[in-house]
Design a protein around this motif. Structure first.
Motif, PDB file in Angstrom:
ATOM      1  N   ALA A 192      33.519  61.637  32.458  1.00  6.40           N
ATOM      2  CA  ALA A 192      34.666  60.735  32.631  1.00  6.40           C
ATOM      3  C   ALA A 192      35.833  61.037  31.704  1.00  6.40           C
ATOM      4  O   ALA A 192      36.983  60.735  32.041  1.00  6.40           O
ATOM      5  CB  ALA A 192      34.216  59.288  32.440  1.00  6.40           C
ATOM      6  N   ASN A 193      35.581  61.630  30.557  1.00  6.25           N
ATOM      7  CA  ASN A 193      36.659  61.893  29.597  1.00  6.25           C
ATOM      8  C   ASN A 193      37.303  63.256  29.765  1.00  6.25           C
ATOM      9  O   ASN A 193      38.169  63.635  28.978  1.00  6.25           O
ATOM     10  CB  ASN A 193      36.119  61.750  28.172  1.00  6.25           C
ATOM     11  CG  ASN A 193      35.736  60.322  27.844  1.00  6.25           C
ATOM     12  OD1 ASN A 193      36.383  59.376  28.297  1.00  6.25           O
ATOM     13  ND2 ASN A 193      34.674  60.151  27.075  1.00  6.25           N
ATOM     14  N   ASP A 194      36.898  63.985  30.804  1.00  5.75           N
ATOM     15  CA  ASP A 194      37.494  65.299  31.064  1.00  5.75           C
ATOM     16  C   ASP A 194      38.954  65.124  31.477  1.00  5.75           C
ATOM     17  O   ASP A 194      39.280  64.283  32.322  1.00  5.75           O
ATOM     18  CB  ASP A 194      36.715  66.008  32.179  1.00  5.75           C
ATOM     19  CG  ASP A 194      37.008  67.494  32.228  1.00  5.75           C
ATOM     20  OD1 ASP A 194      38.196  67.858  32.194  1.00  5.75           O
ATOM     21  OD2 ASP A 194      36.052  68.285  32.307  1.00  5.75           O
ATOM     22  N   ALA A 195      39.821  65.924  30.904  1.00  7.85           N
ATOM     23  CA  ALA A 195      41.262  65.797  31.171  1.00  7.85           C
ATOM     24  C   ALA A 195      41.635  66.094  32.617  1.00  7.85           C
ATOM     25  O   ALA A 195      42.699  65.679  33.084  1.00  7.85           O
ATOM     26  CB  ALA A 195      42.040  66.726  30.242  1.00  7.85           C
ATOM     27  N   LYS A 196      40.773  66.778  33.353  1.00  5.69           N
ATOM     28  CA  LYS A 196      41.126  67.178  34.722  1.00  5.69           C
ATOM     29  C   LYS A 196      41.319  65.992  35.664  1.00  5.69           C
ATOM     30  O   LYS A 196      42.002  66.112  36.682  1.00  5.69           O
ATOM     31  CB  LYS A 196      40.060  68.108  35.291  1.00  5.69           C
ATOM     32  CG  LYS A 196      38.692  67.477  35.498  1.00  5.69           C
ATOM     33  CD  LYS A 196      37.671  68.518  35.915  1.00  5.69           C
ATOM     34  CE  LYS A 196      36.283  67.924  36.112  1.00  5.69           C
ATOM     35  NZ  LYS A 196      35.282  68.964  36.453  1.00  5.69           N
ATOM     36  N   TRP A 197      40.749  64.830  35.330  1.00  8.39           N
ATOM     37  CA  TRP A 197      40.871  63.669  36.220  1.00  8.39           C
ATOM     38  C   TRP A 197      42.281  63.097  36.245  1.00  8.39           C
ATOM     39  O   TRP A 197      42.577  62.206  37.034  1.00  8.39           O
ATOM     40  CB  TRP A 197      39.870  62.582  35.820  1.00  8.39           C
ATOM     41  CG  TRP A 197      38.468  63.066  35.826  1.00  8.39           C
ATOM     42  CD1 TRP A 197      37.655  63.236  34.744  1.00  8.39           C
ATOM     43  CD2 TRP A 197      37.693  63.476  36.958  1.00  8.39           C
ATOM     44  NE1 TRP A 197      36.430  63.726  35.127  1.00  8.39           N
ATOM     45  CE2 TRP A 197      36.422  63.884  36.486  1.00  8.39           C
ATOM     46  CE3 TRP A 197      37.955  63.542  38.337  1.00  8.39           C
ATOM     47  CZ2 TRP A 197      35.421  64.354  37.326  1.00  8.39           C
ATOM     48  CZ3 TRP A 197      36.952  64.011  39.188  1.00  8.39           C
ATOM     49  CH2 TRP A 197      35.707  64.398  38.683  1.00  8.39           C
ATOM     50  N   VAL A 198      43.154  63.652  35.420  1.00  8.44           N
ATOM     51  CA  VAL A 198      44.545  63.170  35.384  1.00  8.44           C
ATOM     52  C   VAL A 198      45.243  63.351  36.733  1.00  8.44           C
ATOM     53  O   VAL A 198      46.216  62.660  37.025  1.00  8.44           O
ATOM     54  CB  VAL A 198      45.335  63.891  34.264  1.00  8.44           C
ATOM     55  CG1 VAL A 198      45.594  65.352  34.615  1.00  8.44           C
ATOM     56  CG2 VAL A 198      46.643  63.175  33.959  1.00  8.44           C
ATOM     57  N   ILE A 199      44.722  64.237  37.577  1.00  9.58           N
ATOM     58  CA  ILE A 199      45.372  64.440  38.883  1.00  9.58           C
ATOM     59  C   ILE A 199      45.090  63.293  39.846  1.00  9.58           C
ATOM     60  O   ILE A 199      45.734  63.193  40.893  1.00  9.58           O
ATOM     61  CB  ILE A 199      44.991  65.791  39.521  1.00  9.58           C
ATOM     62  CG1 ILE A 199      43.543  65.791  40.027  1.00  9.58           C
ATOM     63  CG2 ILE A 199      45.253  66.943  38.570  1.00  9.58           C
ATOM     64  CD1 ILE A 199      43.221  66.964  40.934  1.00  9.58           C
ATOM     65  N   ALA A 200      44.130  62.434  39.527  1.00 10.16           N
ATOM     66  CA  ALA A 200      43.869  61.263  40.369  1.00 10.16           C
ATOM     67  C   ALA A 200      44.936  60.202  40.122  1.00 10.16           C
ATOM     68  O   ALA A 200      45.438  60.056  39.009  1.00 10.16           O
ATOM     69  CB  ALA A 200      42.487  60.692  40.071  1.00 10.16           C
ATOM     70  N   HIS A 201      45.260  59.442  41.153  1.00  9.65           N
ATOM     71  CA  HIS A 201      46.197  58.329  40.983  1.00  9.65           C
ATOM     72  C   HIS A 201      45.568  57.206  40.157  1.00  9.65           C
ATOM     73  O   HIS A 201      46.257  56.490  39.442  1.00  9.65           O
ATOM     74  CB  HIS A 201      46.638  57.798  42.349  1.00  9.65           C
ATOM     75  CG  HIS A 201      47.427  58.794  43.153  1.00  9.65           C
ATOM     76  ND1 HIS A 201      46.829  59.662  44.036  1.00  9.65           N
ATOM     77  CD2 HIS A 201      48.758  59.062  43.185  1.00  9.65           C
ATOM     78  CE1 HIS A 201      47.764  60.418  44.597  1.00  9.65           C
ATOM     79  NE2 HIS A 201      48.928  60.074  44.103  1.00  9.65           N
ATOM     80  N   HIS A 202      44.239  57.070  40.285  1.00  6.62           N
ATOM     81  CA  HIS A 202      43.504  56.045  39.541  1.00  6.62           C
ATOM     82  C   HIS A 202      42.143  56.610  39.156  1.00  6.62           C
ATOM     83  O   HIS A 202      41.545  57.368  39.917  1.00  6.62           O
ATOM     84  CB  HIS A 202      43.284  54.776  40.386  1.00  6.62           C
ATOM     85  CG  HIS A 202      44.509  54.271  41.062  1.00  6.62           C
ATOM     86  ND1 HIS A 202      45.411  53.433  40.445  1.00  6.62           N
ATOM     87  CD2 HIS A 202      44.995  54.494  42.317  1.00  6.62           C
ATOM     88  CE1 HIS A 202      46.397  53.150  41.280  1.00  6.62           C
ATOM     89  NE2 HIS A 202      46.177  53.783  42.421  1.00  6.62           N
TER      90      HIS A 202
END
Length: 220
Positions: A192-202
């Motif tokens: 969950a703390n991986d920076a790659k999830w920043v591409i999600a809107h939420h």
């Protein structure tokens, strides 16, 4: 943003089957002599299983390669787990009900083959929950290619930009973004703390938080 449909991924969103996929892959691949680790199989989360088999054959080829046979061996282990132990992930049944209460169309867009879809829907009593079900099983390209999401939007008769997609994997998230959809990522806690999830809107901890996101959109 106007949302008219919500599209759910299946493995890792509806049901906690990703660990079963990983365990099955480790068992089958290591019986073939690949000596993969847990970290290795986590690299391919979200890919269609025949593409996973191809991925590892290209990197660690083994004799008497038969993609269909290896794919089937892995999938059979996953089906056995689903039918015996599969459980809906927290909040997901309420999230589907909430969509219906708002009059939103509900779709399922998954990389899994239809016999696994059937096992999951039967196990979770969701056989009549979805207005459209699309699998990438027979598509030329699975996720992260957006085709399965575009096909699901088309089946629902909703423009892709008016769809909200829920994903647990990065490959699936890329597919939904490439389809021009709004996106929710619900990754496994250890990622969950991986920076790659920043591409999600939420990004959510689990689907119990889904209503908070839905309230941010204009709904038809």
């Amino acid at each position: 943003m106007n949302i008219q449909a919500v599209l759910f991924d299946m493995d890792g969103v509806l049901i906690d089957s990703e660990p079963a996929w990983q365990k099955a892959e480790l068992e089958v691949f290591n019986q073939l002599g690949l000596n993969l680790t847990q970290t290795d199989v986590e690299q391919t989360i979200g890919l269609r299983i025949d593409l996973v088999v191809d991925y590892w054959y290209k990197r660690r080829p083994w004799p008497k390669y038969d993609n269909a046979q290896t794919t089937q061996a892995i999938a059979e282990k996953v089906v056995a787990f689903i039918l015996k132990e599969g459980q809906a992930l927290p909040g997901i049944l309420d999230a589907i009900s909430l969509c219906k209460s708002f009059g939103l169309k509900v779709g399922l867009a998954t990389s899994s083959p239809h016999y696994i879809i059937d096992a999951v829907l039967n196990r979770l009593a969701l056989n009549n929950a979805f207005d459209a079900i699309e699998s990438a099983e027979h598509l030329a390209l699975g996720k992260p290619h957006p085709e399965v999401y575009l096909n699901c939007a088309k089946a629902l008769a909703v423009a892709a930009e008016h769809c909200l997609a829920i994903e647990d994997s990065f490959n699936g998230l890329v597919a939904a973004r490439a389809a021009s959809m709004q996106t929710i990522a619900i990754p496994e806690a250890k990622f969950a703390n991986d920076a790659k999830w920043v591409i999600a809107h939420h990004q959510l901890t689990d689907a119990t938080e889904f209503g908070q996101v839905l309230n941010q959109y204009q709904l038809d």
